[in-house]
Write a protein that holds these residues in place. Structure first.
Motif, PDB file in Angstrom:
ATOM      1  N   UNK A   1      -6.559   6.957  -2.091  1.00  0.00           N
ATOM      2  CA  UNK A   1      -6.441   7.392  -0.795  1.00  0.00           C
ATOM      3  C   UNK A   1      -5.312   7.871  -0.216  1.00  0.00           C
ATOM      4  N   UNK A   2      -4.527   6.637   0.858  1.00  0.00           N
ATOM      5  CA  UNK A   2      -4.089   6.363   0.881  1.00  0.00           C
ATOM      6  C   UNK A   2      -2.860   6.794   1.743  1.00  0.00           C
ATOM      7  N   UNK A   3      -2.608   7.373  -0.240  1.00  0.00           N
ATOM      8  CA  UNK A   3      -0.879   8.483  -0.473  1.00  0.00           C
ATOM      9  C   UNK A   3      -0.999   9.671  -0.669  1.00  0.00           C
ATOM     10  N   UNK A   4      -3.089  10.027  -0.886  1.00  0.00           N
ATOM     11  CA  UNK A   4      -3.205  11.446  -1.312  1.00  0.00           C
ATOM     12  C   UNK A   4      -4.257  12.134  -0.713  1.00  0.00           C
TER      13      UNK A   4
ATOM     14  N   UNK B   1       1.483   3.448   5.282  1.00  0.00           N
ATOM     15  CA  UNK B   1       2.938   2.611   5.418  1.00  0.00           C
ATOM     16  C   UNK B   1       4.169   2.923   4.654  1.00  0.00           C
ATOM     17  N   UNK B   2       4.356   2.585   3.609  1.00  0.00           N
ATOM     18  CA  UNK B   2       4.589   3.072   2.497  1.00  0.00           C
ATOM     19  C   UNK B   2       4.935   4.488   2.308  1.00  0.00           C
ATOM     20  N   UNK B   3       4.052   5.349   2.622  1.00  0.00           N
ATOM     21  CA  UNK B   3       4.451   7.294   2.405  1.00  0.00           C
ATOM     22  C   UNK B   3       5.443   7.410   3.576  1.00  0.00           C
TER      23      UNK B   3
ATOM     24  N   UNK C   1       4.304   4.904  -5.380  1.00  0.00           N
ATOM     25  CA  UNK C   1       3.296   4.251  -4.995  1.00  0.00           C
ATOM     26  C   UNK C   1       1.957   3.813  -5.784  1.00  0.00           C
ATOM     27  N   UNK C   2       1.931   3.909  -6.703  1.00  0.00           N
ATOM     28  CA  UNK C   2       1.372   2.907  -7.969  1.00  0.00           C
ATOM     29  C   UNK C   2       2.341   1.581  -8.228  1.00  0.00           C
ATOM     30  N   UNK C   3       3.631   1.584  -7.861  1.00  0.00           N
ATOM     31  CA  UNK C   3       4.396   0.323  -7.733  1.00  0.00           C
ATOM     32  C   UNK C   3       4.389  -0.388  -6.668  1.00  0.00           C
TER      33      UNK C   3
END
Length: 651
Positions: free
Chosen positions: A445-448, A375-377, A384-386
């Motif tokens: 996983x969700x980000x990459x 969702x952030x993406x 994404x680390x923050x």
């Protein structure tokens, strides 16, 4: 905690002296307060709580209430004043039967009942062992009273003819209270090992009718909402596909439309009346736009928001972690209800509900990280680390900090319900050593490895202005109005939960089947209310639905907290500032958790609903110019109304 009571299987003890306790005036005062407030003690044998036995009025049914009172009140037959007595002799009746299976054939026994009978016996008339001389006869009780020191009181009040009968000042006077107990083992084949908990719940069987009424109430409200949702979806379908449902692949149809004033536009060959703002160039425009020109039909309401509906919300960096934590709560609540319905979690598994709930919440961190990161993406976030740290620490950290602060007050009261320091350290270890890595894995996983959620329309570069909204569509009012409906679905079952936790003698809630049905209907109600409220908001041309869907979904938590306040003042007898603080703080904490859970359900519902209805609308290439034409037409109409000048309709 291990007690000093010596109990051996199968060995009866007529009377066994335990100890003598010496207390001062302050201890007497405290004991009276505990007796006045109805405090009970709870002992456990073979995982069964010691119970006070009750019989129904018709003497056909017997049931247990966990715990036993530490004392009782009575009135003096002479003075009529209230007296307080402590139960200093305990009779334990342990019921057993042959163990099932091979263990029983080998002489094994299992405990199927644990009853506690109390008695108050004065300190006098005891034998050399410390036991009462005649245990079964009527004897005076052990009164919690120390006679006042008249000499000291007379010197304290020299000019008064009245001396108080109660003296709370510590002058060294004490009262010695002897304690003793009896143990009896009785074989009882009428109680099966698998049903030994049934006696703790027999007093709740009569409430099954009310549980069914609660379910019927929930279904009726949910059915009415379902009708409204069907009407909304039907209306949306007709708007997209045309009244006859003959839309071409979900496109907005271009239809021929006459001018908005109901008259034909002046033709070139006709002489139009001179208008104040009439210009020469308008004649050429009439050549291009005739009375039967093509125009967009019904481009109003929610369709106008196609370029702003998926605009990232403000504070999106906090919305994504909260939705991720909400997914953890959804997973935890679902797992707890399923395990409870199958009997895996039951009162015999002491502390199991909380322990399993914490475990499910921690291991659901991977789900939280995945949904939060994706969702952030989608919102266009890059760090994404923050987002991972916020997801793992924001809500769980606030939750733990609040519990820790409240636990300090419990420690200050020297209560046995306080969480040990080791337990708090264990919770921190779970959060940092297990949950945080799981959230990190899910976020990676969700980000990459996953794509952002796809949206059917593109977002304009400039945000569309939001017109003035009706009062009932504003955030606070909409959340309160919409939240009342799910509350009306669950409040009857909620009353049983409150009674089981705070009022019932048994102290256990076990009808998880009813709770699961009501919870399922309640979640369905949240889904339907969110759809209706979101549709109304979009029809008001308000595209700020992201946070609003969370508030609408979690709006029922406000009413539940208000219900806790009403229950406190009308049903409970809790005294003291610390006790009231703990009640309201933990109630607020529980309502916050519930609000985030239902708010997440509301957000997911609104997101799916918005993507679906705008996915049906495929905008033609000419639509942006047509929409500009609509706006120009509206501005001309406003000018006509404001200036009172007749303008030739060029539409």
């Amino acid at each position: 905690m291990t007690s000093d009571y010596d109990v051996a299987m199968g060995q009866d003890q007529e009377c066994q002296y335990l100890c003598s306790h010496r207390t001062d005036r302050q201890g007497i005062k405290r004991a009276r307060e505990l007796i006045e407030e109805g405090y009970v003690a709870e002992w456990i044998v073979d995982n069964l709580p010691g119970a006070t036995s009750f019989v129904t009025v018709d003497r056909k049914h017997k049931y247990y209430a966990a715990g036993f009172k530490i004392g009782y009140k009575d009135f003096s037959p002479v003075t009529g004043k209230q007296k307080y007595y402590i139960n200093n002799h305990i009779t334990l009746v342990i019921r057993y039967r042959q163990a099932p299976g091979r263990a029983g054939r080998n002489g094994g026994k299992v405990i199927v009942g644990f009853e506690v009978y109390t008695k108050s016996i004065e300190a006098a008339h005891r034998d050399s062992t410390g036991c009462p001389q005649d245990l079964h006869s009527d004897m005076d009780g052990m009164e919690m009273y120390i006679a006042p020191n008249t000499t000291r009181l007379a010197s304290k009040y020299p000019s008064s003819s009245y001396l108080p009968e109660e003296d709370d000042t510590d002058d060294g006077s004490t009262l010695t209270i002897p304690y003793s107990y009896s143990v009896y083992f009785r074989e009882d084949d009428s109680i099966e090992w698998s049903k030994r908990w049934d006696l703790y719940f027999n007093n709740q069987e009569d409430s099954n009718v009310i549980h069914w009424l609660a379910i019927i109430n929930s279904l009726v409200i949910c059915s009415l909402l379902t009708v409204i949702v069907v009407m909304v979806i039907n209306r949306t379908y007709k708007q997209v596909h045309g009244k006859d449902g003959s839309g071409d692949d979900g496109k907005l149809l271009l239809r021929r439309r006459k001018p908005g004033n109901g008259t034909k536009s002046p033709k070139l060959r006709e002489k139009a009346p001179a208008g104040l703002l009439e210009q020469k160039g308008e004649a050429g425009r009439e050549d291009d736009w005739s009375s039967d020109e093509e125009f967009v039909e019904d481009i109003t309401g929610w369709k106008l928001l196609h370029g702003d509906i998926f605009r990232p919300p403000p504070y999106a960096g906090y919305l994504a972690p909260l939705i991720g934590s909400g997914m953890q709560l959804v997973f935890m609540a679902t797992g707890l209800l399923i395990l409870s319905c199958f009997g895996i979690l039951n009162p015999s598994f002491r502390g199991g509900f909380v322990s399993v709930g914490v475990g499910l919440f921690v291991f659901a961190g991977i789900i939280s990280g995945y949904f939060s990161s994706r969702l952030y993406k989608t919102f266009g976030g890059m760090n994404w680390r923050k987002n991972t740290l916020l997801t793992a620490l924001l809500f769980p950290g606030l939750l733990f900090t609040t519990i820790f602060i409240l636990n300090l007050f419990v420690w200050a009261q020297a209560s046995s319900t306080a969480l040990p320091f080791g337990t708090l350290v264990g919770l921190i270890a779970l959060m940092l050593l297990i949950q945080l890595p799981l959230v990190y894995i899910g976020s990676w996983y969700g980000s990459h490895q996953s794509h952002p959620y796809e949206h059917p329309t593109k977002t304009n570069s400039v945000a569309r202005s939001i017109p003035e909204q009706a009062w009932y569509t504003q955030s606070i009012y909409a959340a309160l109005i919409a939240g009342f409906v799910p509350f009306a679905v669950v409040f009857i079952e909620l009353l049983f939960v409150f009674r089981s936790l705070w009022q019932d003698k048994s102290g256990y809630y076990y009808v998880f089947g009813f709770l699961s049905i009501v919870s399922l209907v309640g979640i369905l109600t949240v889904v339907e209310v969110t759809i209706v409220a979101t549709y109304i908001m979009l029809c008001q041309e308000n595209h700020n639905w992201w946070w609003q869907s969370v508030f609408i979904g979690g709006g029922s938590s406000f009413w539940i907290f208000l219900y806790c306040i009403v229950f406190y003042y009308t049903k409970l007898k809790i005294h003291g500032f610390i006790s009231a603080l703990l009640f309201f703080s933990y109630s607020f904490l529980a309502c916050t958790v519930y609000g985030l859970l239902t708010g997440t359900v509301g957000f997911l519902t609104a997101y799916a609903f918005v993507r679906r209805i705008y996915g049906y609308v495929v905008l033609p290439r000419c639509l942006p110019h047509a929409l500009d034409f609509v706006e120009a037409d509206k501005s001309i109409e406003r000018s006509r109304q404001i200036d009172g000048v007749r303008i030739i309709d060029t539409s």
